[in-house]
Every structure is written in C-alpha cells, then in structure tokens.
Write an enzyme that holds these catalytic residues in place. Structure first.
Site, short mmCIF file in Angstrom:
data_model
loop_
_atom_site.label_atom_id
_atom_site.label_comp_id
_atom_site.label_asym_id
_atom_site.label_seq_id
_atom_site.Cartn_x
_atom_site.Cartn_y
_atom_site.Cartn_z
CG PHE A 274 -2.13 0.95 1.26
CD1 PHE A 274 -3.14 0.67 0.37
CD2 PHE A 274 -1.90 2.26 1.80
CE1 PHE A 274 -4.09 1.71 0.26
CE2 PHE A 274 -2.99 3.08 1.69
CZ PHE A 274 -3.98 2.86 0.84
CG ASP B 170 0.29 -2.03 6.77
OD1 ASP B 170 -0.50 -2.31 7.80
OD2 ASP B 170 0.36 -1.08 6.34
CE1 TYR C 269 -9.37 1.99 6.96
CE2 TYR C 269 -8.58 3.19 8.87
CZ TYR C 269 -8.41 2.80 7.62
OH TYR C 269 -6.91 3.01 6.80
CE LYS C 270 -7.71 -1.35 5.50
NZ LYS C 270 -8.41 -0.44 4.51
NE ARG D 192 -9.88 -3.56 -2.35
CZ ARG D 192 -9.28 -2.93 -1.35
NH1 ARG D 192 -8.15 -3.38 -0.93
NH2 ARG D 192 -10.05 -1.81 -0.76
#
Length: 461
Positions: free
Chosen positions: A166, A247, A272-273, A421
């Site tokens: 990312f 990460d 938050y995922k 996704r």
C-alpha cells in the site's frame, strides 16, 4: 470508500438487547430483497441458505447496520456500524457531558488508560502479550514512529519492501530514510512481483542479506489478498541481523496472528476494516517486549510512564510497554467504537472462529466465480494458507462493473488496474449474500450493464 448508511435513518440502536425498541431488525441485519430473482426455487440458493442456517455466527449480523436490500461486501475498506460500537460511543459522549474532565479518572472505563486497556483486549487477536499492544495515532503515524525508532544504518543500510505494498507504507519509510540522511532510492530494496498480483516468499528471502537492517512488509496485499508467511520472513530477517516489521491493516480481525511467539519486532494496523471501529478510527501497534524502554522517534507526553506522567518532568521517561509509542492524548471519541466492536469479536469466539467462517465464505466465492463468471479471473491465491479475507475478481472492465454493482446495491470496491475486491466479512455476511452478489455480477455482464458508466477518471473508489 463507501457510504455505509446513516444511523439516523436506521433508528436509535440503543441497547443491543432491546432491538425491538430501536427499529425494525430487518434494517439492521437482513439484506434479502423479496424482488430478487434468486429468491425463486433455485437449488443453489437453497444450498446457500442451508449453509447459513448451519453457521454458528449467523446471528451476529443482527448487530450491524446493513441497509435493507444491500449486500455489503466492502468491509476490507470500511466495516459497517454495529449496535455495540454505537452504544460504546454514546456512553462516552454521555460521560463527557456528565463528567467533563472528571471522565479521565471517573468514567467507566476511565479514559486515562483507554489506549492500554484496548491494547489488552486486542492482544489475543495478534498473538501478543497485553503490554506489547496499544491503540494510538493513525496507521501512517505509527509507521513513521516505529520505522523512525528502529531503523539503524549501523545494523544495515537497506530496508526490504515490495512493489505491491500500500503506498502509504513507502511514503512513510522514504520520509524516515530521508530523515536519517539516506537516499530512499538507494536504501530501499524493493522485491518485485513476478505476476503483478503476488510476491514470492523466496524472492523476499533472496533480498535479505547482511546489508539489510529492516524488513517491513504487509501481512496481506491490499489488492490481491495474498497472505504472507510472517514466521518465515521474520526468521530470515533475524538470521541476517535485521528487524522484522509488518503492516497488518488487511488481516487484523480476519486472520489470527502469533506475533510474540514468532518474534516479530513491531507491527501496525488500523481498526476500521474487519474490526468495524469506524472511519478513521484510532490505529493499533505492537512492539515486542525486548524493545521496551527505547525512546520513540516521535516521543510525546502521553507515552511517558503513567506513574510519573504528571510529574511534568522535562526529560521523557518512556513507558515500559508499547504504550511508550502513544504520541498524543488518546482520542477517546475515536477509541470508544472499537471498545464496543471488540465485544462482537469476543462473542464470536475470537478471531479463530471468524477466520474459519471467512475461509469458508471466500472458498465459496472463488468456486462461484469459477463456475458462474468464466470471463473473470481470480487474482487471489486459492490456497487458504496464503489468502486473507477478500477475493480479487479480475476483469478488464472492473471499474465500470464495480459501479454497476453498487448501483444494484452490491457494495464492493475497485483497485487498479482490473480488480473488483469482494470481501465477505464473516461477522455480517452470509453464504446467500455471496451467491446473490455473484448473480448480480453475472447479470451485469450478460446485459452489458457496465457500459452505461464512464471509464475511470479518478476519484474515490
């Protein structure tokens, strides 16, 4: 990023045990659509419903605000609100109103040690000792803090990363290399992908030698969903005299970890995922206990030893825990939803139970793509040991297909160059949801429905 629904339109959640007082439960967890053609007598639908009926976690979805008629499959980007998270936030707002500054000591739980207490609750999810975990800052700030603290050119000039990371990871690492007086183009050793989707473990191992002082990699690649072998990579780093950092943004809450047992040096992640703690919620970090006492590169008052914090000394005394890496005051309103969201993880039986269902859902999704969407390719590893919580469905028109799916109420996201996704998050997605989503995908392709949308010109996806 997507709109996960306005709680005000869904009703006051109140106490999760009093859903009858907070609006129709269908608005919380039932994503079925009576007008959907897949409701007809279809053996495949019946089979999916049987799997849902046998699912011991199926009742969890009733605790989430999933808008009626919507299939929410974007939890790898932003998880939806739960009644538990909302209640925890409401409690803190009430405490702020009623206690004001006394909330730091008199709230329940008191705010002063909120970061450490949430770290205790998160530790089992990442396989760490309670004192090795704390919630603090944002993910990017935590990368800056940890890489800046632990990068030591005397240990090795190079930092190993990969070319599918990312972007924020590279931004932060490059900034820290510049701060250390190094040229990032020279000091970064980038492992290249052979197929544009995945990274071969042997290629990482080949990149780790005596010139390397740090390996910093994701646990799961954000685009393809490949799950890395953290234990093997950590062992290789340590054999070369380097530190190993990760990460975990795309695995925390979906994949169990054993950070302490493996000996990982440090890790960062967001909440938050898959942990559904809200947009931009406070992040988390892990620091192995052998590094306790080090002075963080981004030292701040809130990371001082709690016993002496209010001595107001001008010399920083780091907490003998991961708590030392808290740069600023814990943002209680940001942390509170995580407190409630973790209730759901614990009620599910922990992350291992969630992982078991996640793998069943992604196995089912991959089988359906193979069977029903021959125009598409699965860009995610099929071996469950190397797969995270989402599936990359590849198609040349992925961007416009993702828009057509959203128009139909199937919430997914797109990643360049050709990936839709799809994340069947186990706490609130069922097998029938996955079947319905693939049927919508099939109909969009059959009717050329995506052609009504413009090709990508930028913007949020």
């Amino acid at each position: 990023m997507t709109d996960s629904g306005d709680p005000d339109e869904l009703g006051d959640s109140g106490d999760p045990d009093e859903l009858g007082d907070s609006g129709d439960s269908d608005e919380l967890g039932d994503s079925s659509d009576p007008d959907d053609p897949s409701d007809s007598s279809d053996p495949a639908v019946d089979a999916a419903r049987e799997m849902d009926a046998a699912d011991p976690l199926s009742d969890l979805r009733d605790r989430f605000f999933v808008p009626d008629g919507e299939l929410y499959l974007d939890g790898n980007s932003l998880g939806p609100l739960s009644v538990d998270a909302e209640a925890a936030l409401d409690r803190v707002v009430d405490e702020w109103r009623d206690l004001a500054i006394r909330g730091w000591t008199d709230a329940d739980p008191e705010w002063f040690s909120y970061g450490e207490r949430l770290g205790d609750r998160l530790a089992p999810l990442v396989g760490a000792k309670p004192e090795e975990v704390v919630v603090a800052n944002s993910t990017t700030v935590n990368i800056h803090a940890l890489v800046g603290t632990f990068y030591d050119p005397a240990r090795g000039e190079k930092i190993v990363v990969d070319d599918l990371d990312f972007p924020t990871d590279h931004y932060a690492i490059r900034a820290q290399l510049r701060a250390a007086g190094r040229d990032p183009d020279e000091a970064l050793r980038v492992v290249e992908s052979r197929d544009g989707r995945t990274i071969e473990t042997e290629d990482v191992l080949d990149a780790v030698d005596d010139d390397v002082g740090m390996v910093f990699l994701p646990s799961v690649l954000y685009r393809s969903g490949q799950l890395f072998d953290i234990e093997t990579l950590t062992e290789a780093a340590h054999e070369a005299g380097a530190l190993a950092g990760f990460d975990l943004a795309h695995s925390v809450g979906a994949v169990p970890h054993s950070l302490s047992e493996v000996g990982v040096d440090f890790a960062v992640w967001c909440h938050y995922k898959y942990l559904n703690a809200g947009p931009g919620s406070i992040a988390g970090l892990y620091v192995n206990e052998r590094h306790f006492g080090v002075t963080p590169a981004l030292a701040g008052w809130w990371g001082n030893d709690k016993e002496t914090q209010f001595d107001m000394a001008m010399t920083y005394q780091p907490a003998q825990s991961a708590g030392a890496f808290q740069s600023g005051t814990v943002p209680v309103l940001s942390a509170a939803p995580l407190d409630g969201a973790l209730d759901i993880v614990e009620d599910a039986g922990g992350v291992t139970a969630l992982r078991e269902k996640s793998l069943a859902l992604t196995d089912y999704l991959i089988d359906l793509v193979d069977e029903r969407l021959p125009e598409c390719e699965v860009g995610t590893p099929r071996d469950s040991a190397t797969r995270g919580g989402h599936v990359a469905v590849e198609h040349p028109e992925a961007y416009r297909i993702s828009l057509a799916l959203k128009e139909r109420g199937v919430v997914v996201d797109f990643r360049r160059p050709n990936v839709v996704r799809v994340a069947p998050a186990p706490a609130y997605v069922g097998f029938e949801d996955v079947y319905r989503a693939v049927e919508h995908f099939r109909e969009i392709l059959d009717d050329g429905e995506y052609e009504a949308f413009e090709r990508q010109r930028g913007g949020v996806t």
